[in-house]
Design a protein around this motif. Structure first.
Motif, PDB file in Angstrom:
ATOM      1  N   GLY A 155       0.755  -0.993   0.155  1.00  0.00           N
ATOM      2  CA  GLY A 155      -0.009  -0.068   0.003  1.00  0.00           C
ATOM      3  C   GLY A 155       0.638   1.408  -0.009  1.00  0.00           C
ATOM      4  N   TRP A 156       2.143   1.184   0.170  1.00  0.00           N
ATOM      5  CA  TRP A 156       3.038   2.216   0.200  1.00  0.00           C
ATOM      6  C   TRP A 156       3.534   2.726  -1.256  1.00  0.00           C
ATOM      7  CZ3 TRP A 156       3.736   5.429   4.343  1.00  0.00           C
ATOM      8  CH2 TRP A 156       3.355   5.409   5.708  1.00  0.00           C
ATOM      9  N   ALA A 157       3.794   3.932  -1.440  1.00  0.00           N
ATOM     10  CA  ALA A 157       4.551   4.551  -2.426  1.00  0.00           C
ATOM     11  C   ALA A 157       5.797   5.506  -2.017  1.00  0.00           C
ATOM     12  CB  ALA A 157       3.688   5.158  -3.513  1.00  0.00           C
ATOM     13  N   GLY A 158       6.688   5.899  -2.824  1.00  0.00           N
ATOM     14  CA  GLY A 158       7.698   6.734  -2.235  1.00  0.00           C
ATOM     15  C   GLY A 158       8.163   7.506  -3.515  1.00  0.00           C
ATOM     16  N   ARG A 159       8.610   8.709  -3.227  1.00  0.00           N
ATOM     17  CA  ARG A 159       9.300   9.447  -4.142  1.00  0.00           C
ATOM     18  C   ARG A 159      10.481  10.025  -3.583  1.00  0.00           C
ATOM     19  NH1 ARG A 159       6.571  13.483  -8.787  1.00  0.00           N
ATOM     20  NH2 ARG A 159       8.661  14.453  -9.301  1.00  0.00           N
ATOM     21  N   THR A 160      11.711  10.061  -4.296  1.00  0.00           N
ATOM     22  CA  THR A 160      13.075  10.753  -3.808  1.00  0.00           C
ATOM     23  C   THR A 160      13.160  12.260  -4.564  1.00  0.00           C
ATOM     24  OG1 THR A 160      14.368   9.975  -5.642  1.00  0.00           O
ATOM     25  CG2 THR A 160      14.036   8.686  -3.815  1.00  0.00           C
ATOM     26  N   ASP A 161      13.870  13.193  -3.973  1.00  0.00           N
ATOM     27  CA  ASP A 161      14.199  14.214  -4.519  1.00  0.00           C
ATOM     28  C   ASP A 161      15.258  14.046  -5.621  1.00  0.00           C
ATOM     29  OD1 ASP A 161      12.786  15.396  -2.401  1.00  0.00           O
ATOM     30  OD2 ASP A 161      14.467  16.436  -1.370  1.00  0.00           O
ATOM     31  N   ARG A 162      15.213  14.890  -6.571  1.00  0.00           N
ATOM     32  CA  ARG A 162      16.286  15.020  -7.599  1.00  0.00           C
ATOM     33  C   ARG A 162      16.372  13.887  -8.677  1.00  0.00           C
ATOM     34  NH1 ARG A 162      21.275  15.002  -6.072  1.00  0.00           N
ATOM     35  NH2 ARG A 162      20.923  14.090  -3.888  1.00  0.00           N
ATOM     36  N   GLY A 163      15.283  13.072  -8.781  1.00  0.00           N
ATOM     37  CA  GLY A 163      15.200  11.919  -9.654  1.00  0.00           C
ATOM     38  C   GLY A 163      16.077  10.632  -9.135  1.00  0.00           C
ATOM     39  N   GLN A 164      16.538  10.838  -7.733  1.00  0.00           N
ATOM     40  CA  GLN A 164      17.431   9.829  -7.194  1.00  0.00           C
ATOM     41  C   GLN A 164      16.493   8.324  -7.364  1.00  0.00           C
ATOM     42  OE1 GLN A 164      20.560  10.136  -7.660  1.00  0.00           O
ATOM     43  NE2 GLN A 164      21.209  10.283  -5.724  1.00  0.00           N
ATOM     44  N   PRO A 165      17.148   7.128  -7.533  1.00  0.00           N
ATOM     45  CA  PRO A 165      16.102   5.893  -7.622  1.00  0.00           C
ATOM     46  C   PRO A 165      15.719   5.556  -6.334  1.00  0.00           C
ATOM     47  CG  PRO A 165      18.699   5.624  -7.531  1.00  0.00           C
ATOM     48  CD  PRO A 165      18.530   6.967  -7.887  1.00  0.00           C
TER      49      PRO A 165
END
Length: 222
Positions: A40-50
């Motif tokens: 159920g979790w999603a994520g997003r990094t800064d600066r397009g990092q993996p």
């Protein structure tokens, strides 16, 4: 003398145009061996990092986050509709190279696209808090780093625990640390609605307990 000073005078504006060294040059992201996010979790990094450079896993009754790149973590089910209260207790487990921040975000929209929006409330190990708003690539400072005795600073081992809360009620957003209000601002309830979640900046080892969203006035909560 004039002939010696003139080249220096001319060189000064050129030197001023040189970009300052980015903080990440001195303290690069320590990429982790990330695995599958909890269901159920999603994520997003800064600066397009993996995203694989950050590790996020259920642990005990909470979650453990080890970064890598700075990251936001969220569930689609944690969407505030109308007035709400969200909270979590964050424990920094060890000292990073520099004071780095962790906390909550609210008002999340289009989090997987270029037009991402959210407002975030963070603390860091030197006893300071910060509030900013992100709209796409633009970040606006609402409250710059400010010391407050409510924020527990890291001890000699680099450890600190802080409970953060954001309350949206009556057209006001109230930000609290360890039960003490540190800031309040006017924000229409409609502008504060959206996904709520966690933000952990880079190169941190943080444990999260009690993350929850409570709707006020009869809405569904988690």
């Amino acid at each position: 003398m004039r002939s010696l000073l003139l080249p220096l005078f001319l060189a000064a504006p050129l030197a001023a145009q040189q970009p300052a060294a980015h903080a990440h040059d001195a303290d690069p992201d320590h990429m982790q061996q990330g695995g599958t996010l909890p269901a159920g979790w999603a994520g997003r990094t800064d600066r397009g990092q993996p995203l694989s450079g950050a590790r996020f896993a259920a642990m005990g009754t909470g979650f453990h986050v080890t970064t890598g790149p700075a990251v936001i973590l969220y569930r689609a089910a944690d969407r505030a509709n109308g007035e709400f209260h969200t909270l979590a207790t964050f424990t920094q487990m060890k000292a990073p190279m520099h004071p780095e921040a962790y906390g909550l975000f609210v008002g999340g929209r289009a989090l997987d696209g270029e037009g991402q929006q959210y407002l975030y409330f963070l603390v860091r190990g030197n006893g300071q808090f910060l509030i900013k708003k992100r709209e796409g690539a633009n970040v606006t400072t609402i409250v710059d780093w400010t010391a407050n005795p409510a924020v527990v600073a890291a001890d000699s081992a680099g450890k600190a625990a802080n409970k953060l809360e954001i309350l949206s009620k009556g057209g006001q957003l109230t930000f609290s640390v360890n039960g003490t209000q540190v800031h309040q601002m006017a924000m229409p309830t409609a502008d504060a609605t959206g996904i709520v979640g966690l933000r952990v900046n880079h190169n941190l080892d943080v444990h999260v307990e009690g993350f929850a969203l409570h709707q006020i006035g009869g809405g569904a909560g988690h």
